[in-house]
Design a protein around this motif. Sequence first.
Motif, PDB file in Angstrom:
ATOM      1  N   THR A 669       0.860  -1.180   0.000  1.00  0.00           N
ATOM      2  CA  THR A 669       0.000   0.000   0.000  1.00  0.00           C
ATOM      3  C   THR A 669       0.896   1.229   0.000  1.00  0.00           C
ATOM      4  OG1 THR A 669      -1.675  -1.198   1.265  1.00  0.00           O
ATOM      5  CG2 THR A 669      -1.854   1.203   1.197  1.00  0.00           C
ATOM      6  N   LEU A 670       0.969   1.922  -1.164  1.00  0.00           N
ATOM      7  CA  LEU A 670       1.839   3.076  -1.332  1.00  0.00           C
ATOM      8  C   LEU A 670       1.036   4.361  -1.266  1.00  0.00           C
ATOM      9  CD1 LEU A 670       4.045   1.845  -4.326  1.00  0.00           C
ATOM     10  CD2 LEU A 670       4.504   1.644  -1.890  1.00  0.00           C
ATOM     11  N   PRO A 671       1.671   5.475  -0.891  1.00  0.00           N
ATOM     12  CA  PRO A 671       0.974   6.765  -0.928  1.00  0.00           C
ATOM     13  C   PRO A 671       0.493   7.064  -2.332  1.00  0.00           C
ATOM     14  CG  PRO A 671       3.060   6.936   0.234  1.00  0.00           C
ATOM     15  CD  PRO A 671       3.044   5.583  -0.400  1.00  0.00           C
ATOM     16  N   SER A 672      -0.657   7.676  -2.449  1.00  0.00           N
ATOM     17  CA  SER A 672      -1.240   7.935  -3.758  1.00  0.00           C
ATOM     18  C   SER A 672      -1.937   9.283  -3.753  1.00  0.00           C
ATOM     19  CB  SER A 672      -2.243   6.830  -4.137  1.00  0.00           C
ATOM     20  OG  SER A 672      -2.890   7.132  -5.347  1.00  0.00           O
ATOM     21  N   ILE A 673      -1.908   9.949  -4.907  1.00  0.00           N
ATOM     22  CA  ILE A 673      -2.638  11.206  -5.041  1.00  0.00           C
ATOM     23  C   ILE A 673      -4.052  10.959  -5.562  1.00  0.00           C
ATOM     24  CG2 ILE A 673      -0.532  12.540  -5.453  1.00  0.00           C
ATOM     25  CD1 ILE A 673      -1.193  12.475  -8.440  1.00  0.00           C
ATOM     26  N   ASP A 674      -4.349   9.715  -5.879  1.00  0.00           N
ATOM     27  CA  ASP A 674      -5.690   9.390  -6.372  1.00  0.00           C
ATOM     28  C   ASP A 674      -6.689   9.424  -5.227  1.00  0.00           C
ATOM     29  OD1 ASP A 674      -4.530   8.973  -8.836  1.00  0.00           O
ATOM     30  OD2 ASP A 674      -4.217   6.830  -8.474  1.00  0.00           O
ATOM     31  N   ASP A 675      -7.947   9.574  -5.603  1.00  0.00           N
ATOM     32  CA  ASP A 675      -9.016   9.545  -4.594  1.00  0.00           C
ATOM     33  C   ASP A 675      -9.115   8.161  -3.960  1.00  0.00           C
ATOM     34  OD1 ASP A 675      -9.566  12.157  -5.212  1.00  0.00           O
ATOM     35  OD2 ASP A 675     -11.093  11.648  -6.699  1.00  0.00           O
ATOM     36  N   GLU A 676      -8.737   7.153  -4.706  1.00  0.00           N
ATOM     37  CA  GLU A 676      -8.887   5.784  -4.238  1.00  0.00           C
ATOM     38  C   GLU A 676      -7.513   5.185  -3.974  1.00  0.00           C
ATOM     39  OE1 GLU A 676     -11.303   1.791  -5.654  1.00  0.00           O
ATOM     40  OE2 GLU A 676     -10.638   3.237  -7.141  1.00  0.00           O
ATOM     41  N   ARG A 677      -7.279   4.708  -2.769  1.00  0.00           N
ATOM     42  CA  ARG A 677      -5.999   4.097  -2.414  1.00  0.00           C
ATOM     43  C   ARG A 677      -6.105   2.589  -2.615  1.00  0.00           C
ATOM     44  NH1 ARG A 677      -2.752   5.091   3.284  1.00  0.00           N
ATOM     45  NH2 ARG A 677      -0.650   4.871   2.431  1.00  0.00           N
ATOM     46  N   VAL A 678      -5.167   2.017  -3.366  1.00  0.00           N
ATOM     47  CA  VAL A 678      -5.219   0.596  -3.696  1.00  0.00           C
ATOM     48  C   VAL A 678      -4.623  -0.205  -2.542  1.00  0.00           C
ATOM     49  CG1 VAL A 678      -4.459  -1.164  -5.317  1.00  0.00           C
ATOM     50  CG2 VAL A 678      -5.026   1.113  -6.145  1.00  0.00           C
ATOM     51  N   PRO A 679      -5.335  -1.229  -2.067  1.00  0.00           N
ATOM     52  CA  PRO A 679      -4.773  -2.048  -0.984  1.00  0.00           C
ATOM     53  C   PRO A 679      -3.679  -2.974  -1.497  1.00  0.00           C
ATOM     54  CG  PRO A 679      -6.896  -2.932  -1.673  1.00  0.00           C
ATOM     55  CD  PRO A 679      -6.704  -1.660  -2.449  1.00  0.00           C
ATOM     56  N   GLY A 680      -2.497  -2.901  -0.912  1.00  0.00           N
ATOM     57  CA  GLY A 680      -1.409  -3.797  -1.270  1.00  0.00           C
ATOM     58  C   GLY A 680      -1.590  -5.148  -0.600  1.00  0.00           C
ATOM     59  N   PHE A 681      -1.144  -6.211  -1.269  1.00  0.00           N
ATOM     60  CA  PHE A 681      -1.329  -7.563  -0.742  1.00  0.00           C
ATOM     61  C   PHE A 681      -0.597  -7.741   0.588  1.00  0.00           C
ATOM     62  CE2 PHE A 681       0.013 -12.096  -0.598  1.00  0.00           C
ATOM     63  CZ  PHE A 681      -1.248 -12.680  -0.535  1.00  0.00           C
ATOM     64  N   PHE A 682       0.583  -7.156   0.719  1.00  0.00           N
ATOM     65  CA  PHE A 682       1.353  -7.265   1.952  1.00  0.00           C
ATOM     66  C   PHE A 682       1.130  -6.068   2.874  1.00  0.00           C
ATOM     67  CE2 PHE A 682       3.689 -10.118  -0.869  1.00  0.00           C
ATOM     68  CZ  PHE A 682       3.919 -11.207  -0.043  1.00  0.00           C
ATOM     69  N   GLY A 683       0.134  -5.235   2.549  1.00  0.00           N
ATOM     70  CA  GLY A 683      -0.189  -4.102   3.396  1.00  0.00           C
ATOM     71  C   GLY A 683       0.896  -3.046   3.371  1.00  0.00           C
ATOM     72  N   THR A 684       1.134  -2.422   4.501  1.00  0.00           N
ATOM     73  CA  THR A 684       2.192  -1.424   4.619  1.00  0.00           C
ATOM     74  C   THR A 684       3.393  -2.046   5.312  1.00  0.00           C
ATOM     75  OG1 THR A 684       1.289  -0.654   6.723  1.00  0.00           O
ATOM     76  CG2 THR A 684       0.545   0.483   4.731  1.00  0.00           C
ATOM     77  N   ILE A 685       4.554  -1.473   5.065  1.00  0.00           N
ATOM     78  CA  ILE A 685       5.772  -1.997   5.665  1.00  0.00           C
ATOM     79  C   ILE A 685       6.692  -0.828   5.947  1.00  0.00           C
ATOM     80  CG2 ILE A 685       7.019  -2.360   3.487  1.00  0.00           C
ATOM     81  CD1 ILE A 685       8.040  -4.997   4.736  1.00  0.00           C
ATOM     82  N   ASP A 686       7.432  -0.925   7.040  1.00  0.00           N
ATOM     83  CA  ASP A 686       8.357   0.141   7.389  1.00  0.00           C
ATOM     84  C   ASP A 686       9.450   0.239   6.339  1.00  0.00           C
ATOM     85  OD1 ASP A 686       6.938   0.619   9.699  1.00  0.00           O
ATOM     86  OD2 ASP A 686       8.135  -0.766  10.896  1.00  0.00           O
ATOM     87  N   VAL A 687       9.704   1.462   5.886  1.00  0.00           N
ATOM     88  CA  VAL A 687      10.737   1.708   4.889  1.00  0.00           C
ATOM     89  C   VAL A 687      11.827   2.546   5.535  1.00  0.00           C
ATOM     90  CG1 VAL A 687      11.257   2.745   2.671  1.00  0.00           C
ATOM     91  CG2 VAL A 687       9.074   1.595   3.006  1.00  0.00           C
ATOM     92  N   TYR A 688      13.058   2.066   5.476  1.00  0.00           N
ATOM     93  CA  TYR A 688      14.166   2.814   6.067  1.00  0.00           C
ATOM     94  C   TYR A 688      15.409   2.684   5.209  1.00  0.00           C
ATOM     95  CZ  TYR A 688      15.152  -1.885   7.832  1.00  0.00           C
ATOM     96  OH  TYR A 688      15.384  -3.239   7.941  1.00  0.00           O
TER      97      TYR A 688
END
Length: 688
Positions: A669-688
């Motif tokens: 699930t990535l940040p998006s400028i669209d009205d609709e946010r697409v659900p990622g299969f692995f959800g969100t993950i910490d990025v460092y």
Amino acid sequence: MTDDDATQMIFESAQPLDPLADSEQSNVKNRAKVGSARPSSLLYTYGVGSIMDLPQFSIMPAGLDDWEPIWRRRPTVPTIEEPRLLKVVQLHLGSRVQQLRPFPWQPKARAMSQEGSDLGIPARVFPQWLRCTGCDYLGPLSRFSYTNTHPFRPDLATFEHASCPGRTFAGAAKGKAKDPAKGQARRSPAVPARYLLACANGHLDEFPYALWVHRGRTCPAAPHPDLKLRDSNIGQGAGAVITCERCQQRRGMGEAQGEAGKRKLPTCRGRHPHLNAFDPKCGLDTSLMMMGASNLWFASTQSIIVMPRSEEQKQTALATNLRTYLTPEELADYAALPKMLRSLLAAHKCDIAGVTDEQLTAAVAEALAPPPSEEERRERLRDWDPVELLVPEWNYLQNPSLFAQQQDASGLMVTEMPTAAELPKQVHRVIAVNRMKKVNAVIGFTRIDEMDRVNDLASRLVKLTRDGRPTWVPATEDRGEGVFLQLDENAVSAWEAQILPTALWRAHRGAHRHNFSRRFSATAAQINPDTRFPAPRYWLIHTLAHILIRQMAMSCGYGAASLSERLYAWPATPDRPAAAGLLICTTASDSEGTLGGLVALSQPERLHGLLLDALRRAGRCSSDPVCGQRTPRHGEDFLHGAACHCCCFASETSCERANRFLDRRFLLTLPSIDDERVPGFFGTIDVY
């Protein structure tokens, strides 16, 4: 790479012959040998009908008819036995195909020994119009002399302009300058003239330079005038100018480019230079092609991973051997005499140890059975789905109880691995593929547009023999290792249901339809593009495979280009259950196996960290936010979303779909400028 690891390429004249035998009968040594290539490159990059660049000129591997004199130099022809793949090849090319043959090559015991020196792949010089590098003279092959005499340096083979006068400088006529080589004949190397004509039916021809410069007419000053090709803008085709030395007419090659240039080109003559033959009445419009263009040659291949054979497959393999070694008359006469059949097969060194008389009799019956009619074959081919090749492999990997019954003949050894508790719950199973064997077969090639992108009429597939009915096709056996990951089917199905109604999915489907309608192949209009559009799970698994390849390459000891994907991703149908998995593997056709660095990554403690690192890297891209928000809009037809060379793209040797159908937003699930946010299969993950 040395010649010991490769199949040598051998020069052949315009007529079918055994070029090595021709060389042995002359006093000129090494005239025939001009280079070598790895089996994998001969399969996917420089196969029959392609153009292979050598240091001094270019060649085209000849059709299978011209390979026969090479095979006759051996008392027996080696074959690759794989009934499952042979059936698919027969489905595409007809029941006359009875064998899969390796490339004509033999390993050498020592570096300077002569084993296998009488084997090689016949090839023709193509293009056969060359340009002198000393004076820009443009002429056919017969105007140049060929030199290739060093016994261990085929790379020194070259064509030369024996009486090159050198270039005349612009001011020489006015006395302002002099050509330092004027009046002194010299030998200058010649290089291929790089312009060609091609049509969508796969024909390829030389560019008609004389007709072009004279605008479709003959030269008024001479029937066969000398031409010169001067390139005033190095590296750009539009800068080349053709000049007639007799009537001084000039014409730039830039006029032949684009849609306007197409109307000035002749229609197709139906030439197949790899067969030294013409197809009658092609008549399609031609396109200007450059040597080295990526759409000049597309291999059409089929491949399988060799699995332990069922009893039915063993019988089919035996029936194939019977047809190979015995005539139909012998089979019919001795069908009820197993002892006589065994004696005949033993004389041909065909191993049938362990085969019972009942099995031998059943194989004879199958060998004598009439093949399906041409109408039946075409009907089956219309309904055939390439997924059918993957289903047996998927089914086998779903049955761990079969792993203990592995057979050495298949070359497959797999082990189900435990999964770490920290591994994302979406990963259901992990299997270490300790050993595997992959068989690849050539069924033809296309030009301008690849077959697999459209999978349309079989007539687009360029034939490999003059009559279009081969009895065998080239194949390779690759051995290696890999890691198989299976995703949780319930999780994939639930996620897929969320993706289908989204605006992003509608945009990708619309881009695919637009892309499909713009295919060069005229028959693309006859196919519903939605039937060729992969399901969301394919995009998900494909993207996951790419980020794993990039991450695994940092740890396994192999380069990323040496790793390849095999995707098992299709929804459920009445004929087969759903699949959601991927195999990352490395294989080599000129070795007995690989080093174990890849399969070691299936260990729970290593795979957990590797997968998390890959997902973290996929969470960001140096091209974000442009990459992360890329969606086809307003008639755009690119076939990927949030994916680029910085984050997801892989080499052409790794990807089965040429970096199409990739989107990181289906993975995470990535940040998006669209009205609709697409659900990622692995959800969100910490990025460092």
